[in-house]
Structures are given as structure tokens and as C-alpha cells.
Design an enzyme around this catalytic site. Structure first.
Site, PDB file in Angstrom:
ATOM      1  CD  GLU A  68      -2.714   1.384   2.465  1.00  0.00           C
ATOM      2  OE1 GLU A  68      -3.759   2.211   2.467  1.00  0.00           O
ATOM      3  OE2 GLU A  68      -2.330   0.762   3.314  1.00  0.00           O
ATOM      4  CD  GLU A  93       1.966   8.383   5.093  1.00  0.00           C
ATOM      5  OE1 GLU A  93       2.300   9.680   4.981  1.00  0.00           O
ATOM      6  OE2 GLU A  93       1.167   7.781   4.321  1.00  0.00           O
ATOM      7  CG  ASP A 120       9.804   8.320  -3.037  1.00  0.00           C
ATOM      8  OD1 ASP A 120       8.970   9.175  -3.254  1.00  0.00           O
ATOM      9  OD2 ASP A 120      10.164   7.395  -3.944  1.00  0.00           O
ATOM     10  CG  ASP A 143      -1.838  15.968  -2.552  1.00  0.00           C
ATOM     11  OD1 ASP A 143      -2.605  16.631  -3.242  1.00  0.00           O
ATOM     12  OD2 ASP A 143      -1.188  16.506  -1.609  1.00  0.00           O
ATOM     13  CE  LYS A 147      -3.837  26.027  -5.013  1.00  0.00           C
ATOM     14  NZ  LYS A 147      -2.970  26.894  -4.011  1.00  0.00           N
ATOM     15  CG  ASP A 179     -12.192  13.068  -3.624  1.00  0.00           C
ATOM     16  OD1 ASP A 179     -10.718  13.189  -4.069  1.00  0.00           O
ATOM     17  OD2 ASP A 179     -12.436  13.596  -2.652  1.00  0.00           O
ATOM     18  CB  THR A 214     -10.830   6.452   3.117  1.00  0.00           C
ATOM     19  OG1 THR A 214     -11.036   7.480   1.882  1.00  0.00           O
ATOM     20  CG2 THR A 214     -10.353   5.170   2.590  1.00  0.00           C
ATOM     21  CD  GLU A 217     -15.066   6.044  -0.758  1.00  0.00           C
ATOM     22  OE1 GLU A 217     -15.977   5.431  -1.261  1.00  0.00           O
ATOM     23  OE2 GLU A 217     -14.355   4.992  -0.202  1.00  0.00           O
TER      24      GLU A 217
END
Length: 235
Positions: A68, A93, A120, A143, A147, A179, A214, A217
Site C-alpha cells: 500500500e 508512508e 518514498d 494527493d 492546481k 475523488d 475512507t 472518500e
């Protein structure tokens, strides 16, 4: 012809993010102190890709390996691991409070099939995961960098999907969710352009039954955004 480590010849090194610090709260500090020795590793501790013996040493048992990328604060990671006890879950993470909070959730859920690497995600895939070795890869709500000037920071690109495909075992599954509609389209295009991957759903996939709603979500739904799931399988 693939490179020696299984990457496609046109591969260029993609970059995700470097580890980030952060102050731990009392709950996180207690969880980290109690469980880090068993559940936690730094990516820099490894000097070669993990083989089957390394995985057994790390997890204490042989089982299909799932990676994950971006496990965040770990609430959904613990929930998913609880309903997928048949797999070893390696959660990556960059944010130390997230690592520690994940340990808190794992302990509360009584789950001992997750190991957490702080590092990473791209580097872990490239340097620590052997070609053709992963049962599944999960990338849920990365993420979206909405922009325009930040679009180049998005993780899911054709280079990244080729890297994921090279690390999946034949028949292995790459699961994604977002999303953010423009990013969903980019994910779909990048995965579809990767010859080693096929779309298991011929479009958007249903939400996996093991994945809870989540925090990201729920926030997206509350703000009126649609949730997009993808499921691609290594040929």
C-alpha cells in the site's frame, strides 16, 4: 527487452515524496514506542530487494505480499488488513505521525499482518521490491495536486504504472481510487497505456468490498464529488 531489474528500457526514475517529520502526540508516541521494533522499518535500513526469506523474517510467515502506497493515518489500513488476513501488507508512508497513528490503529484492531516502511513509495517499489513479486498494489486517494502548476507532482503517470506493472506478479492487481475527476481520467489513461496491464472492469471498477469508506472518500462525497475506483491486472 527489460533492464536487469525488470524495469522497461524506456523507464525514467519517477519521484514521489521524501520522508517528512512531524511531532507525535501522546497517543502516537506511546504507539510508536510500544510497536516500532516489531512493525516499523526505515527504507534506508534495506540494502537490497526483499526476497522470500526476507519477507518471512519481516512478517513471521509466508503469505502473498501486498504493497500500500500512502497509508496515511492508517485507520483504513488497519481495517483492510483485518478483513484480508491471508496477505502480508507492507504499508509505505512518508509522514511519521501517520506511521505512529497507524500503529495505534493496528494495535486497537489486534492486527499483526502489517509492516510499515517510512520512505518514498517509488523508491520502495524500485529498490526494495523484486520484479514479479507483488500480489497487489494499493493506491487509494493520493494527493490530487489540483492546481495546474502542481500537476507534474501527481504520482500516477505512465512511468509509474509501468514500474507498478513490473513489480506485480502475473495476475496481480493494481487498485486505485480518487475523488478528483481529472486525476481519475489521468489514472485511467496511464494504466490503459501500460501494455502489461489490463482493465479488469472495462472502465471504472466497483469499490473493493474490503475497502472501507475512507476519511478522504467521505469528505469527497460530502462535497458532492464522485468516487472513482480502478482495478487493473498484470497480464
Amino acid at each position: 527487452m527489460a533492464l536487469a531489474d525488470g524495469r522497461p528500457p524506456e523507464f525514467r526514475r519517477v519521484v514521489s515524496f521524501h520522508p517528512r517529520g512531524g511531532r507525535l502526540n501522546d497517543v502516537q508516541r506511546r504507539a510508536f514506542d510500544a510497536h516500532a521494533d516489531r512493525w516499523y522499518r526505515e527504507a534506508a535500513q534495506f540494502d537490497r530487494p526483499l526476497d522470500e526469506a526476507d519477507q518471512v523474517e519481516l512478517f513471521g510467515r509466508p503469505a502473498p505480499l501486498v504493497l500500500e502506497i500512502g497509508s496515511g493515518m492508517g485507520e483504513s489500513t488497519a481495517a483492510m488488513a483485518a478483513v484480508r488476513p491471508d496477505v502480508n501488507l507492507l504499508a509505505v508512508e512518508v509522514y511519521k505521525p501517520g506511521v505512529a497513528q497507524t500503529m495505534h490503529h493496528l494495535a486497537r484492531a489486534g492486527v499483526d499482518t502489517v509492516r510499515i516502511i517510512r520512505g518514498d513509495g517509488v523508491a520502495v517499489l524500485t529498490d526494495l521490491i523484486r520484479p514479479d513479486s507483488l500480489f497487489e498494489v494499493w493506491l487509494f486517494f493520493p494527493d490530487p495536486w489540483p492546481k495546474t502548476r502542481h500537476l507534474k507532482r501527481r504520482l500516477v503517470t505512465p512511468d509509474f504504472t509501468e514500474l507498478v506493472a513490473s513489480r506485480l506478479a502475473p495476475g496481480g492487481t493494481f487498485r486505485l481510487a480518487t475523488d478528483w475527476a481529472p486525476y481519475a481520467a489521468q489514472m485511467l489513461a496511464a494504466c490503459s497505456a501500460t501494455d502489461e496491464l489490463r482493465n479488469a472492469a472495462s472502465g471504472w471498477a466497483p469499490r473493493p468490498t474490503f475497502r472501507p469508506r475512507t476519511r478522504f472518500e467521505r469528505r469527497g462525497l460530502a462535497e458532492g464529488r464522485e468516487i472513482f475506483d480502478l482495478e487493473f491486472v498484470r497480464r
